[in-house]
Design an enzyme around this catalytic site. Structure first.
Site, PDB file in Angstrom:
ATOM      1  N   CYS A 141       0.860  -1.177   0.000  1.00 57.37           N
ATOM      2  CA  CYS A 141       0.000   0.000   0.000  1.00 57.37           C
ATOM      3  C   CYS A 141       0.904   1.236   0.000  1.00 57.37           C
ATOM      4  O   CYS A 141       1.701   1.415   0.905  1.00 57.37           O
ATOM      5  CB  CYS A 141      -0.918   0.012   1.224  1.00 57.37           C
ATOM      6  SG  CYS A 141      -2.011   1.448   1.252  1.00 57.37           S
ATOM      7  N   CYS A 153      -1.980  13.337   4.650  1.00 60.97           N
ATOM      8  CA  CYS A 153      -1.581  14.563   5.344  1.00 60.97           C
ATOM      9  C   CYS A 153      -1.857  14.359   6.826  1.00 60.97           C
ATOM     10  O   CYS A 153      -2.956  13.937   7.210  1.00 60.97           O
ATOM     11  CB  CYS A 153      -2.401  15.745   4.814  1.00 60.97           C
ATOM     12  SG  CYS A 153      -2.188  17.268   5.759  1.00 60.97           S
ATOM     13  N   CYS A 181      -4.845  16.959   8.315  1.00 54.58           N
ATOM     14  CA  CYS A 181      -6.275  16.795   8.039  1.00 54.58           C
ATOM     15  C   CYS A 181      -6.698  15.345   7.846  1.00 54.58           C
ATOM     16  O   CYS A 181      -7.880  15.045   7.851  1.00 54.58           O
ATOM     17  CB  CYS A 181      -6.674  17.612   6.810  1.00 54.58           C
ATOM     18  SG  CYS A 181      -5.931  17.054   5.260  1.00 54.58           S
ATOM     19  N   HIS A 211      -1.758  16.276  -0.062  1.00 52.14           N
ATOM     20  CA  HIS A 211      -2.061  17.343  -1.015  1.00 52.14           C
ATOM     21  C   HIS A 211      -0.903  18.314  -1.153  1.00 52.14           C
ATOM     22  O   HIS A 211      -1.086  19.471  -1.561  1.00 52.14           O
ATOM     23  CB  HIS A 211      -3.353  18.065  -0.624  1.00 52.14           C
ATOM     24  CG  HIS A 211      -3.419  18.423   0.830  1.00 52.14           C
ATOM     25  ND1 HIS A 211      -2.786  19.499   1.364  1.00 52.14           N
ATOM     26  CD2 HIS A 211      -4.043  17.789   1.848  1.00 52.14           C
ATOM     27  CE1 HIS A 211      -3.030  19.539   2.670  1.00 52.14           C
ATOM     28  NE2 HIS A 211      -3.790  18.511   2.989  1.00 52.14           N
ATOM     29  N   CYS A 249     -38.442  34.135   3.670  1.00 52.59           N
ATOM     30  CA  CYS A 249     -38.875  33.901   2.294  1.00 52.59           C
ATOM     31  C   CYS A 249     -37.685  33.546   1.400  1.00 52.59           C
ATOM     32  O   CYS A 249     -36.547  33.474   1.847  1.00 52.59           O
ATOM     33  CB  CYS A 249     -39.600  35.129   1.757  1.00 52.59           C
ATOM     34  SG  CYS A 249     -38.534  36.555   1.504  1.00 52.59           S
ATOM     35  N   CYS A 272     -34.494  29.160  -7.280  1.00 54.17           N
ATOM     36  CA  CYS A 272     -34.071  29.035  -8.679  1.00 54.17           C
ATOM     37  C   CYS A 272     -32.783  29.780  -9.005  1.00 54.17           C
ATOM     38  O   CYS A 272     -32.172  29.535 -10.045  1.00 54.17           O
ATOM     39  CB  CYS A 272     -35.176  29.509  -9.613  1.00 54.17           C
ATOM     40  SG  CYS A 272     -35.613  31.248  -9.410  1.00 54.17           S
TER      41      CYS A 272
END
Length: 137
Positions: free
Chosen positions: A51, A56, A59, A64, A99, A119
Site C-alpha cells: 500500500c 496529510c 487533516c 495534497h 422567504c 431558482c
C-alpha cells in the site's frame, strides 16, 4: 486481568497519539509527534502489502503537498445541504428562515446581489424559462 491490561495499554497509546490513521487498505496506525516529520505519513501497512497511500497528518486526507488542507467531509456535506453559492459572486450563503428573497451580504465578502433561493434567478430581472414567474410565488 488481561482485558484490563489491554485496555490500559490502549489508553496509554491513544493519549500519546497526535492522530489515528485509518487507511483504505484496512490498516490502522497511531501517529505520534515523532511520526509527523514533514507532515506526511505513509500507510503503516506499506511494507506488508505494498500500500503506497500517503496522507496529510494535519487533516487526514490524501496527501495534497503544499496546498491548504481541504475542509472536513462533514463540513462540506453540511454546506451542500444548508447553503448555496451566490449566482453572481459564488460566495456561500445560508438560508436560515424567511422567504426565498436572498441578498448576498457585502459585510461578509459578498456582492449585494439579490436573487431567489429556489431558482437562483435575480429578484429584479428575468426568470429562466423553467422557473415560476415572480407573481406566481
Amino acid at each position: 486481568m488481561i482485558e484490563y491490561r489491554e485496555t490500559n495499554r490502549d489508553r496509554r497509546v491513544a493519549l500519546a497519539a497526535k492522530a489515528v490513521l485509518h487507511c483504505e487498505c484496512g490498516a490502522v496506525g497511531i501517529i505520534t509527534e515523532n511520526d509527523i516529520g514533514n507532515g506526511r505519513i505513509i500507510c503503516p501497512n506499506n511494507p506488508h502489502n505494498g500500500c503506497n497511500k500517503i496522507y496529510c497528518c494535519k487533516c487526514g486526507n490524501d496527501d495534497h503537498g503544499t496546498d491548504l488542507c481541504p475542509p472536513p467531509v462533514e463540513t462540506v456535506q453540511w454546506l451542500n445541504k444548508n447553503s448555496k453559492e451566490c449566482p453572481n459572486c459564488k460566495n456561500r450563503i445560508e438560508k436560515n428562515g424567511g422567504c426565498d428573497h436572498m441578498t448576498c451580504q457585502v459585510s461578509v465578502g459578498g456582492c449585494g446581489h439579490q436573487f431567489w433561493w429556489t431558482c437562483g434567478c435575480p429578484v429584479h430581472g428575468q426568470h429562466k424559462s423553467d422557473c415560476l414567474r415572480l407573481g406566481e410565488r
